[in-house]
Motif scaffolding. Structure first.
Motif, PDB file in Angstrom:
ATOM      1  N   CYS A  41       0.835  -1.202   0.000  1.00 51.75           N
ATOM      2  CA  CYS A  41       0.000   0.000   0.000  1.00 51.75           C
ATOM      3  C   CYS A  41       0.870   1.251   0.000  1.00 51.75           C
ATOM      4  O   CYS A  41       1.904   1.292   0.668  1.00 51.75           O
ATOM      5  CB  CYS A  41      -0.891  -0.019   1.250  1.00 51.75           C
ATOM      6  SG  CYS A  41      -1.972   1.418   1.398  1.00 51.75           S
ATOM      7  N   TYR A  98      -5.795   9.754   0.020  1.00 51.57           N
ATOM      8  CA  TYR A  98      -6.098   8.862  -1.097  1.00 51.57           C
ATOM      9  C   TYR A  98      -4.896   7.951  -1.338  1.00 51.57           C
ATOM     10  O   TYR A  98      -3.750   8.410  -1.386  1.00 51.57           O
ATOM     11  CB  TYR A  98      -6.398   9.691  -2.353  1.00 51.57           C
ATOM     12  CG  TYR A  98      -6.669   8.863  -3.582  1.00 51.57           C
ATOM     13  CD1 TYR A  98      -7.875   8.187  -3.732  1.00 51.57           C
ATOM     14  CD2 TYR A  98      -5.723   8.756  -4.592  1.00 51.57           C
ATOM     15  CE1 TYR A  98      -8.122   7.425  -4.859  1.00 51.57           C
ATOM     16  CE2 TYR A  98      -5.966   7.997  -5.729  1.00 51.57           C
ATOM     17  CZ  TYR A  98      -7.174   7.339  -5.852  1.00 51.57           C
ATOM     18  OH  TYR A  98      -7.415   6.582  -6.972  1.00 51.57           O
ATOM     19  N   GLU A 139      -3.480   3.676  -2.796  1.00 45.56           N
ATOM     20  CA  GLU A 139      -3.718   2.476  -3.590  1.00 45.56           C
ATOM     21  C   GLU A 139      -3.032   1.288  -2.941  1.00 45.56           C
ATOM     22  O   GLU A 139      -2.050   1.437  -2.207  1.00 45.56           O
ATOM     23  CB  GLU A 139      -3.245   2.646  -5.031  1.00 45.56           C
ATOM     24  CG  GLU A 139      -1.754   2.702  -5.206  1.00 45.56           C
ATOM     25  CD  GLU A 139      -1.317   2.794  -6.664  1.00 45.56           C
ATOM     26  OE1 GLU A 139      -2.140   2.563  -7.581  1.00 45.56           O
ATOM     27  OE2 GLU A 139      -0.141   3.100  -6.886  1.00 45.56           O
ATOM     28  N   HIS A 157      -6.196  -4.755  -7.586  1.00 46.72           N
ATOM     29  CA  HIS A 157      -5.753  -3.365  -7.397  1.00 46.72           C
ATOM     30  C   HIS A 157      -6.891  -2.626  -6.719  1.00 46.72           C
ATOM     31  O   HIS A 157      -8.046  -2.703  -7.150  1.00 46.72           O
ATOM     32  CB  HIS A 157      -5.414  -2.716  -8.735  1.00 46.72           C
ATOM     33  CG  HIS A 157      -4.992  -1.285  -8.602  1.00 46.72           C
ATOM     34  ND1 HIS A 157      -5.766  -0.249  -9.054  1.00 46.72           N
ATOM     35  CD2 HIS A 157      -3.892  -0.734  -8.043  1.00 46.72           C
ATOM     36  CE1 HIS A 157      -5.146   0.898  -8.800  1.00 46.72           C
ATOM     37  NE2 HIS A 157      -4.004   0.619  -8.183  1.00 46.72           N
ATOM     38  N   THR A 169      -8.165   1.096  -4.786  1.00 50.21           N
ATOM     39  CA  THR A 169      -7.959   2.502  -4.444  1.00 50.21           C
ATOM     40  C   THR A 169      -8.948   2.858  -3.351  1.00 50.21           C
ATOM     41  O   THR A 169     -10.042   2.276  -3.266  1.00 50.21           O
ATOM     42  CB  THR A 169      -8.161   3.440  -5.654  1.00 50.21           C
ATOM     43  OG1 THR A 169      -9.488   3.278  -6.161  1.00 50.21           O
ATOM     44  CG2 THR A 169      -7.143   3.170  -6.737  1.00 50.21           C
TER      45      THR A 169
END
Length: 143
Positions: free
Chosen positions: A101, A112, A114, A130, A132
């Motif tokens: 991460c 924010y 991912e 994946h 987000t």
């Protein structure tokens, strides 16, 4: 340098996140705005077809984002998920899952990031998912 230690994350998890204890997640690495988290294999996390379930992978990703947010802003326990999106890229074999991460943007009120999820030992095959996500950071950063 991370604004929270692995030991502090473990203590917080033990005290406040019983679902993460049940999942057996453990922070392997932590730095400012990034972390690597391990989720051990559990038969209860499998779905029909012999693959790791989406809810298990989403839980791992959400936990990883929480850890990465705290690594960026410190121990702000009331930071909460406001958005989480996952793309399943390929079927993971039954086994441990690794989450890598990183935070992309950390502001005053939103963070924010991912997450790439991998089947442990098969990272060279590429990610299995994946993710987000956005975290809302409380205005009052007290615990």
């Amino acid at each position: 340098m991370s604004r929270i230690t692995k030991e502090e994350v473990a203590e917080l998890t033990q005290r406040e996140l019983p679902w993460a204890i049940w999942m057996g997640v453990a922070v392997e690495e932590i730095g400012n705005g990034h972390c690597r988290v391990h989720m051990p294999h559990k038969e209860e996390n499998l779905r029909p077809g012999g693959t790791v379930s989406g809810p298990a992978m989403m839980g791992l990703a959400d936990y990883s984002l929480y850890v990465a947010v705290l690594s960026s802003i410190g121990r702000v326990e009331l930071a909460v998920t406001s958005q989480l999106s996952i793309n399943f890229l390929r079927k993971p074999r039954p086994g441990d899952i690794i989450a890598d991460c990183r935070m992309i943007k950390v502001g005053r009120r939103l963070a924010y990031g991912e997450v790439f999820l991998y089947s442990e030992g098969r990272e060279a095959d590429g990610p299995v998912a994946h993710v987000t996500g956005t975290y809302a950071i409380p205005e009052d950063r007290g615990v």
